[in-house]
Write a protein that holds these residues in place. Structure first.
Motif, mmCIF file in Angstrom:
data_model
loop_
_atom_site.group_PDB
_atom_site.id
_atom_site.type_symbol
_atom_site.label_atom_id
_atom_site.label_comp_id
_atom_site.label_asym_id
_atom_site.label_seq_id
_atom_site.Cartn_x
_atom_site.Cartn_y
_atom_site.Cartn_z
ATOM 1 N N ALA A 1 0.820 -1.217 0.000
ATOM 2 C CA ALA A 1 0.000 0.000 0.000
ATOM 3 C C ALA A 1 0.850 1.262 0.000
ATOM 4 N N SER A 2 1.927 1.275 0.780
ATOM 5 C CA SER A 2 2.735 2.490 0.920
ATOM 6 C C SER A 2 3.743 2.660 -0.209
ATOM 7 N N HIS A 3 4.441 1.572 -0.583
ATOM 8 C CA HIS A 3 5.548 1.684 -1.535
ATOM 9 C C HIS A 3 5.275 1.093 -2.911
ATOM 10 N N LYS A 4 4.205 0.310 -3.036
ATOM 11 C CA LYS A 4 3.895 -0.326 -4.319
ATOM 12 C C LYS A 4 5.096 -1.084 -4.876
ATOM 13 N N MET A 5 5.721 -1.880 -4.005
ATOM 14 C CA MET A 5 6.890 -2.654 -4.411
ATOM 15 C C MET A 5 6.533 -3.792 -5.360
ATOM 16 N N PHE A 6 5.252 -4.149 -5.403
ATOM 17 C CA PHE A 6 4.795 -5.208 -6.295
ATOM 18 C C PHE A 6 3.342 -4.936 -6.661
ATOM 19 N N LYS A 7 2.883 -5.639 -7.694
ATOM 20 C CA LYS A 7 1.499 -5.521 -8.142
ATOM 21 C C LYS A 7 0.769 -6.824 -7.851
ATOM 22 N N MET A 8 -0.551 -6.729 -7.751
ATOM 23 C CA MET A 8 -1.386 -7.920 -7.629
ATOM 24 C C MET A 8 -2.758 -7.607 -8.225
ATOM 25 N N ASN A 9 -3.452 -8.634 -8.660
ATOM 26 C CA ASN A 9 -4.777 -8.400 -9.227
ATOM 27 C C ASN A 9 -5.792 -8.146 -8.111
ATOM 28 N N ILE A 10 -7.004 -7.779 -8.493
ATOM 29 C CA ILE A 10 -8.001 -7.374 -7.507
ATOM 30 C C ILE A 10 -8.383 -8.522 -6.587
ATOM 31 N N PHE A 11 -8.350 -9.772 -7.082
ATOM 32 C CA PHE A 11 -8.668 -10.917 -6.224
ATOM 33 C C PHE A 11 -7.678 -11.025 -5.080
ATOM 34 N N TRP A 12 -6.387 -10.962 -5.400
ATOM 35 C CA TRP A 12 -5.384 -11.099 -4.350
ATOM 36 C C TRP A 12 -5.336 -9.859 -3.465
ATOM 37 N N GLU A 13 -5.584 -8.686 -4.051
ATOM 38 C CA GLU A 13 -5.606 -7.482 -3.217
ATOM 39 C C GLU A 13 -6.703 -7.582 -2.168
ATOM 40 N N ARG A 14 -7.901 -8.012 -2.572
ATOM 41 C CA ARG A 14 -8.992 -8.150 -1.612
ATOM 42 C C ARG A 14 -8.695 -9.267 -0.603
ATOM 43 N N THR A 15 -8.065 -10.345 -1.061
ATOM 44 C CA THR A 15 -7.709 -11.444 -0.154
ATOM 45 C C THR A 15 -6.769 -10.965 0.939
ATOM 46 N N PHE B 1 -8.338 -9.292 9.389
ATOM 47 C CA PHE B 1 -8.610 -10.418 10.278
ATOM 48 C C PHE B 1 -7.499 -10.622 11.298
ATOM 49 N N PHE B 2 -6.253 -10.573 10.852
ATOM 50 C CA PHE B 2 -5.154 -10.872 11.772
ATOM 51 C C PHE B 2 -4.751 -9.674 12.633
ATOM 52 N N GLN B 3 -5.006 -8.455 12.177
ATOM 53 C CA GLN B 3 -4.801 -7.319 13.068
ATOM 54 C C GLN B 3 -5.943 -7.203 14.061
ATOM 55 N N GLY B 4 -7.115 -7.649 13.670
ATOM 56 C CA GLY B 4 -8.233 -7.734 14.597
ATOM 57 C C GLY B 4 -8.642 -6.400 15.179
ATOM 58 N N SER B 5 -8.602 -6.304 16.492
ATOM 59 C CA SER B 5 -9.063 -5.093 17.178
ATOM 60 C C SER B 5 -8.201 -3.880 16.871
ATOM 61 N N SER B 6 -7.007 -4.093 16.324
ATOM 62 C CA SER B 6 -6.104 -2.976 16.030
ATOM 63 C C SER B 6 -5.922 -2.774 14.528
ATOM 64 N N PHE B 7 -6.930 -3.153 13.743
ATOM 65 C CA PHE B 7 -6.856 -3.013 12.286
ATOM 66 C C PHE B 7 -6.530 -1.577 11.878
ATOM 67 N N LEU B 8 -5.530 -1.438 10.985
ATOM 68 C CA LEU B 8 -5.086 -0.134 10.506
ATOM 69 C C LEU B 8 -5.529 0.057 9.059
ATOM 70 N N ASN B 9 -6.195 1.158 8.803
ATOM 71 C CA ASN B 9 -6.691 1.463 7.471
ATOM 72 C C ASN B 9 -5.535 1.643 6.491
ATOM 73 N N PRO B 10 -5.497 0.899 5.363
ATOM 74 C CA PRO B 10 -4.353 0.968 4.442
ATOM 75 C C PRO B 10 -4.096 2.360 3.872
ATOM 76 N N ARG B 11 -5.146 3.099 3.514
ATOM 77 C CA ARG B 11 -4.956 4.439 2.942
ATOM 78 C C ARG B 11 -4.307 5.372 3.954
ATOM 79 N N ALA B 12 -4.855 5.427 5.165
ATOM 80 C CA ALA B 12 -4.308 6.317 6.190
ATOM 81 C C ALA B 12 -2.882 5.909 6.554
ATOM 82 N N TYR B 13 -2.659 4.592 6.650
ATOM 83 C CA TYR B 13 -1.314 4.094 6.956
ATOM 84 C C TYR B 13 -0.323 4.537 5.882
ATOM 85 N N ALA B 14 -0.711 4.365 4.611
ATOM 86 C CA ALA B 14 0.201 4.665 3.504
ATOM 87 C C ALA B 14 0.523 6.151 3.419
#
Length: 243
Positions: free
Chosen positions: A27-41, A48-61
């Motif tokens: 999200a921040s550096h775009k070091m690689f590309k992925m299709n929409i299926f893998w991006e959503r996955t 799911f794994f960050q759980g209660s501390s989930f960080l929004n990708p846009r704000a993080y980036a």
């Protein structure tokens, strides 16, 4: 006790992996590309794994790009050199993060970009009821399997896993360790903690070459996330950029 320690380590490293793989390197550096299926996955797995501390990708980036542009200056959103302790660092980071997460602040033109977004997960993951559900799950797991009271001291780390990872990287990675490069800031490589942070504490290396997917640069340095990314590239799950 083994069940609790295993659960804690799985949560620690899985949360950290998706933070470095998806939020940081993608999200921040775009070091690689992925299709929409893998991006959503990977988007969902980050939630799911960050759980209660989930960080929004846009704000993080947005914050991370600001960090590189203004590293260790007063405009750096999380430099330890203008804050007295790590708690203050976390609080300052939280305030700036929320201003971008809630669209209260518009980023400067150079930080406006196409960041990965998923409105449903962004909204659902940011609900208090969602965060409370994860917290209740962590507590219930400990009630079921923790044989000693002192193991419950690990629970606050579960609750705030994402911000704690960020605080360790930004505090230690700009205060303690050695430098391979003169980057004009205080970025450091913090051995031996780099392995525990999946390569994120090679801050000096990363600030020298921010778009290089391998954070390790010397023979004795190991970025544990890099071989996983190479494998994903070989399997055509992602496509690495040429740097």
């Amino acid at each position: 006790m083994l069940i609790i320690i295993t659960f804690f380590l799985c949560h620690w490293f899985l949360s950290l992996f998706f933070q470095t793989f998806f939020l940081h390197r993608y999200a921040s550096h775009k070091m690689f590309k992925m299709n929409i299926f893998w991006e959503r996955t990977f988007y969902f797995m980050t939630f799911f794994f960050q759980g209660s501390s989930f960080l929004n990708p846009r704000a993080y980036a947005i914050m991370h790009r600001m960090h590189h542009a203004y590293s260790d200056t007063e405009k750096d959103p999380h430099s330890p050199h203008f804050i007295k302790d790590i708690w203050g660092l976390m609080m300052k980071t939280k305030d700036i993060y929320l201003s971008y997460r809630k669209f209260k602040t518009e980023p400067e033109p150079e930080f406006r970009d196409r960041y990965p977004t998923w409105d449903f997960v962004d909204r659902f993951g940011d609900l208090w009821i969602t965060r409370i559900f994860f917290i209740a799950f962590y507590i219930a797991f400990y009630i079921a399997f923790a044989p000693y009271w002192w193991l419950y001291l690990l629970l606050p780390i579960h609750f705030l896993m994402g911000p704690i990872h960020g605080a360790i990287v930004n505090w230690c990675g700009h205060k303690y360790g050695y430098s391979n490069f003169d980057n004009g800031d205080h970025s450091k490589n913090t051995l031996p903690l780099d392995f525990l942070m999946l390569g994120e504490l090679f801050q000096n290396n990363h600030h020298k070459k921010p778009n290089d997917v391998n954070f390790a640069k010397r023979w004795f340095e190991l970025d544990p996330t890099y071989p996983v990314i190479k494998l994903m590239h070989a399997l055509r799950i992602i496509k690495l950029r040429k740097v």
